[in-house]
Write an enzyme that holds these catalytic residues in place. Structure first.
Site, PDB file in Angstrom:
ATOM      1  N   HIS A  43       2.607  -0.518   5.167  1.00 27.04           N
ATOM      2  CA  HIS A  43       3.342   0.543   4.700  1.00 27.04           C
ATOM      3  C   HIS A  43       4.064   1.438   6.070  1.00 27.04           C
ATOM      4  O   HIS A  43       4.729   2.138   5.696  1.00 27.04           O
ATOM      5  CB  HIS A  43       2.348   1.543   3.997  1.00 27.04           C
TER       6      HIS A  43
HETATM    7  C1  UD1 Z   1       2.506   8.309   5.679  1.00 27.12           C
HETATM    8  C2  UD1 Z   1       2.147   8.730   6.977  1.00 27.12           C
HETATM    9  C3  UD1 Z   1       1.313   7.501   7.864  1.00 27.12           C
HETATM   10  C4  UD1 Z   1       0.342   7.039   6.938  1.00 27.12           C
HETATM   11  C5  UD1 Z   1       0.711   6.758   5.641  1.00 27.12           C
HETATM   12  C6  UD1 Z   1      -0.846   6.626   4.886  1.00 27.12           C
HETATM   13  C7  UD1 Z   1       3.583  10.250   7.936  1.00 27.12           C
HETATM   14  C8  UD1 Z   1       4.972  10.300   9.047  1.00 27.12           C
HETATM   15  N1  UD1 Z   1       3.544   8.791   7.946  1.00 27.12           N
HETATM   16  O1  UD1 Z   1       3.313   7.308   5.494  1.00 27.12           O
HETATM   17  O2  UD1 Z   1       1.052   7.999   9.092  1.00 27.12           O
HETATM   18  O3  UD1 Z   1      -0.168   5.822   7.675  1.00 27.12           O
HETATM   19  O4  UD1 Z   1       1.250   8.061   4.940  1.00 27.12           O
HETATM   20  O5  UD1 Z   1      -0.478   5.937   3.637  1.00 27.12           O
HETATM   21  O6  UD1 Z   1       3.386  11.207   7.698  1.00 27.12           O
HETATM   22  N2  UD1 Z   1       5.692   7.713  -1.915  1.00 27.12           N
HETATM   23  C9  UD1 Z   1       5.408   7.620  -3.478  1.00 27.12           C
HETATM   24  N3  UD1 Z   1       4.243   8.099  -3.942  1.00 27.12           N
HETATM   25  C10 UD1 Z   1       3.425   8.715  -3.153  1.00 27.12           C
HETATM   26  C11 UD1 Z   1       3.393   8.671  -1.782  1.00 27.12           C
HETATM   27  C12 UD1 Z   1       4.660   8.176  -1.089  1.00 27.12           C
HETATM   28  O7  UD1 Z   1       6.348   7.216  -4.236  1.00 27.12           O
HETATM   29  O8  UD1 Z   1       2.141   9.138  -3.683  1.00 27.12           O
HETATM   30  C13 UD1 Z   1       6.924   7.161  -1.523  1.00 27.12           C
HETATM   31  C14 UD1 Z   1       8.040   7.938  -1.650  1.00 27.12           C
HETATM   32  O9  UD1 Z   1       9.320   7.410  -1.614  1.00 27.12           O
HETATM   33  C15 UD1 Z   1       7.884   8.352   0.032  1.00 27.12           C
HETATM   34  C16 UD1 Z   1       7.547   7.456   0.507  1.00 27.12           C
HETATM   35  O10 UD1 Z   1       6.656   6.710  -0.242  1.00 27.12           O
HETATM   36  O11 UD1 Z   1       9.234   9.272   0.240  1.00 27.12           O
HETATM   37  C17 UD1 Z   1       7.076   7.706   2.010  1.00 27.12           C
HETATM   38  O12 UD1 Z   1       5.982   8.549   2.007  1.00 27.12           O
HETATM   39  P1  UD1 Z   1       5.549   9.256   3.287  1.00 27.12           P
HETATM   40  O13 UD1 Z   1       4.257  10.252   3.020  1.00 27.12           O
HETATM   41  O14 UD1 Z   1       6.759  10.047   3.913  1.00 27.12           O
HETATM   42  O15 UD1 Z   1       5.242   8.233   4.347  1.00 27.12           O
HETATM   43  P2  UD1 Z   1       4.227   7.099   4.270  1.00 27.12           P
HETATM   44  O16 UD1 Z   1       4.771   5.780   4.338  1.00 27.12           O
HETATM   45  O17 UD1 Z   1       3.279   7.256   2.927  1.00 27.12           O
HETATM   46  N1  UDP Z   2      -6.608   2.191   0.802  1.00 26.57           N
HETATM   47  C1  UDP Z   2      -7.266   2.355  -0.558  1.00 26.57           C
HETATM   48  N2  UDP Z   2      -6.477   1.782  -1.316  1.00 26.57           N
HETATM   49  C2  UDP Z   2      -5.329   1.172  -1.016  1.00 26.57           C
HETATM   50  C3  UDP Z   2      -4.884   0.809   0.222  1.00 26.57           C
HETATM   51  C4  UDP Z   2      -5.778   1.525   1.089  1.00 26.57           C
HETATM   52  O1  UDP Z   2      -8.143   3.066  -1.002  1.00 26.57           O
HETATM   53  O2  UDP Z   2      -4.683   0.605  -2.004  1.00 26.57           O
HETATM   54  C5  UDP Z   2      -7.540   2.821   1.853  1.00 26.57           C
HETATM   55  C6  UDP Z   2      -8.144   2.049   2.830  1.00 26.57           C
HETATM   56  O3  UDP Z   2      -9.281   1.635   2.542  1.00 26.57           O
HETATM   57  C7  UDP Z   2      -8.422   3.159   3.939  1.00 26.57           C
HETATM   58  C8  UDP Z   2      -7.278   4.127   3.853  1.00 26.57           C
HETATM   59  O4  UDP Z   2      -6.775   4.039   2.408  1.00 26.57           O
HETATM   60  O5  UDP Z   2      -9.787   3.559   3.745  1.00 26.57           O
HETATM   61  C9  UDP Z   2      -6.181   3.776   4.730  1.00 26.57           C
HETATM   62  O6  UDP Z   2      -4.966   4.567   4.611  1.00 26.57           O
HETATM   63  P1  UDP Z   2      -3.546   4.280   4.823  1.00 26.57           P
HETATM   64  O7  UDP Z   2      -3.483   2.345   4.980  1.00 26.57           O
HETATM   65  O8  UDP Z   2      -2.601   4.457   3.553  1.00 26.57           O
HETATM   66  O9  UDP Z   2      -3.262   4.949   5.962  1.00 26.57           O
HETATM   67  P2  UDP Z   2      -3.373   4.915   7.676  1.00 26.57           P
HETATM   68  O10 UDP Z   2      -4.715   4.593   7.764  1.00 26.57           O
HETATM   69  O11 UDP Z   2      -2.620   3.493   8.031  1.00 26.57           O
HETATM   70  O12 UDP Z   2      -2.737   5.890   7.978  1.00 26.57           O
END
Ligand code: UD1
Ligand code: UDP
Length: 347
Positions: free
Chosen positions: A206
């Site tokens: 992601h």
């Molecule tokens: C964010 C964090 C990242 C973390 C990740 C965990 C920042 C800069 N990034 O990245 O550090 O590792 O969360 O998962 O804060 N979206 C949906 N539904 C949701 C959430 C997101 O559709 O419930 C889509 C939307 O299009 C959104 C995009 O994902 O614009 C990105 O979401 P965002 O929260 O900005 O960044 P992540 O890639 O999730």
């Molecule tokens: N995770 C989850 N379901 C998923 C993918 C990840 O429960 O489909 C959990 C994973 O086991 C871990 C946490 O989400 O506990 C990690 O979050 P993510 O990978 O979104 O973010 P990051 O750790 O990179 O910031």
């Protein structure tokens, strides 16, 4: 009664804060108020974790999501400030390195409310990552720097941050241990996707650096496809959007929706190998002693590499295997709450 405000908004923050909220609930003298920024909002990215991990209902949900980094951080800063003025807490707690983390840090710092940063001191030394900017800035305005690892303490030292630094262990390990007994009896994920123990691999992707370039993402999908085992691929909504918009090839990969914590922990624990760019999943691979390949050019969790359980996808070999002691023994959350209480002069 002392009051702390906790700022969370993204999937890994719900998981990390679950352990600390539990430790707060065991005390009579500190009230915790949860603020959900709304950054993650799909049911399978947010609600499911509150239900499964018994996280208290947030008092505020700011509903801020889907913007650019600046837009989200700005809107969150404005809304969090209003909450903090109203609640007037003794401390603010922030987690990790997301835009919600930085917004919480800035809002509290400008109101001169002490900040405790859980997962302080991590560094990738790659300033192209939005997370690295969030980490550095959040650490430099925090009063309590609650580090999971020795490497994190050392990183802060290099930046001259030595006051208020505590090595407490990893709160994600606390949660993994708490859920270890419950998960296998509550999850039937292996049956529902028809895989057998140690006969499949899991992948999660992601990160911005892996999803903002179509060529990079296509290269990652090709790499996953060529691995020996069937790949189960719970797809983050960000990645799904890019794949669908550009019609990228998912052939040969078993794509599923994002999973809740219980299903994900069972899926990871029984995997033959794990491919990921997630910080949390790299550590969980170690917790379950499953070899991991990190799809990035560096990692903040350097001890997973040093211990031989993780390697970067550009490297061919794992280092010799050993155990990691720094993640603690499942009591990081209690250590954090005790340090907070001491800082607030609660005896
Ligand atoms: C964010 C964090 C990242 C973390 C990740 C965990 C920042 C800069 N990034 O990245 O550090 O590792 O969360 O998962 O804060 N979206 C949906 N539904 C949701 C959430 C997101 O559709 O419930 C889509 C939307 O299009 C959104 C995009 O994902 O614009 C990105 O979401 P965002 O929260 O900005 O960044 P992540 O890639 O999730
Ligand atoms: N995770 C989850 N379901 C998923 C993918 C990840 O429960 O489909 C959990 C994973 O086991 C871990 C946490 O989400 O506990 C990690 O979050 P993510 O990978 O979104 O973010 P990051 O750790 O990179 O910031």
């Amino acid at each position: 009664m002392y009051k702390v405000v906790t700022i969370i908004g993204a999937r890994p923050q719900f998981i990390k804060s679950a352990a600390v909220s539990k430790a707060f609930l065991e005390r009579q003298d500190i009230e915790e108020i949860l603020v959900h920024t709304g950054q993650h909002y799909d049911k399978d990215m947010s609600d499911i974790f509150f239900n499964e991990l018994n996280i208290p209902e947030p008092k505020y949900n700011l509903g801020i999501n889907q913007g650019t980094h600046g837009e989200m951080t700005g809107k969150m800063l404005e809304s969090i400030e209003k909450v903090l003025v109203k609640e007037s807490p003794n401390m603010v707690i922030i987690y990790g390195d997301t835009d919600s983390t930085l917004a919480g840090a800035l809002a509290a710092a400008k109101l001169m409310i002490p900040i405790a940063h859980v997962e302080a001191g991590l560094r990738s030394y790659n300033r192209n990552m939005p997370e690295e900017i969030n980490r550095v800035l959040s650490d430099h305005v925090s009063n309590l720097l609650l580090c999971p690892t020795n490497a994190a303490v050392k990183n802060l030292e290099k930046e001259g941050v030595v006051n208020g630094v505590h090595q407490v262990g990893d709160v994600m390990y606390d949660v993994a241990l708490l859920m270890k007994k419950l998960a296998p009896s509550k999850s039937n994920i292996l049956e529902s996707i028809a895989v057998s123990r140690k006969q499949y691999a899991v992948a999660t992707i992601h990160r911005q650096e892996n999803t903002s370039s179509i060529d990079t993402l296509a290269k990652i999908l090709d790499y996953l496809r060529t691995q020996k085992h069937q790949i189960i691929f719970p797809l983050h909504p960000r990645t799904r959007k890019v794949i669908e918009t550009h019609n990228l090839n998912l052939d040969g990969l078993t794509v599923i929706n994002p999973l809740g914590y219980l299903d994900m922990s069972v899926l990871l624990a029984n995997a033959q190998s794990i491919y990921t760019d997630s910080g949390g999943v790299q550590k969980e691979a170690y917790f379950y002693r499953v070899p991991c390949v990190t799809i990035r050019s560096e990692t903040e969790w350097v001890e997973t590499i040093d211990s031989g359980w993780n390697r970067l996808w550009v490297d061919d070999e794992y280092l010799p295997r050993k155990d990691i002691s720094e993640y603690g023994s499942g009591d990081a959350a209690n250590a954090i709450v005790n340090i907070l209480a001491e800082h607030m002069n609660i005896h």
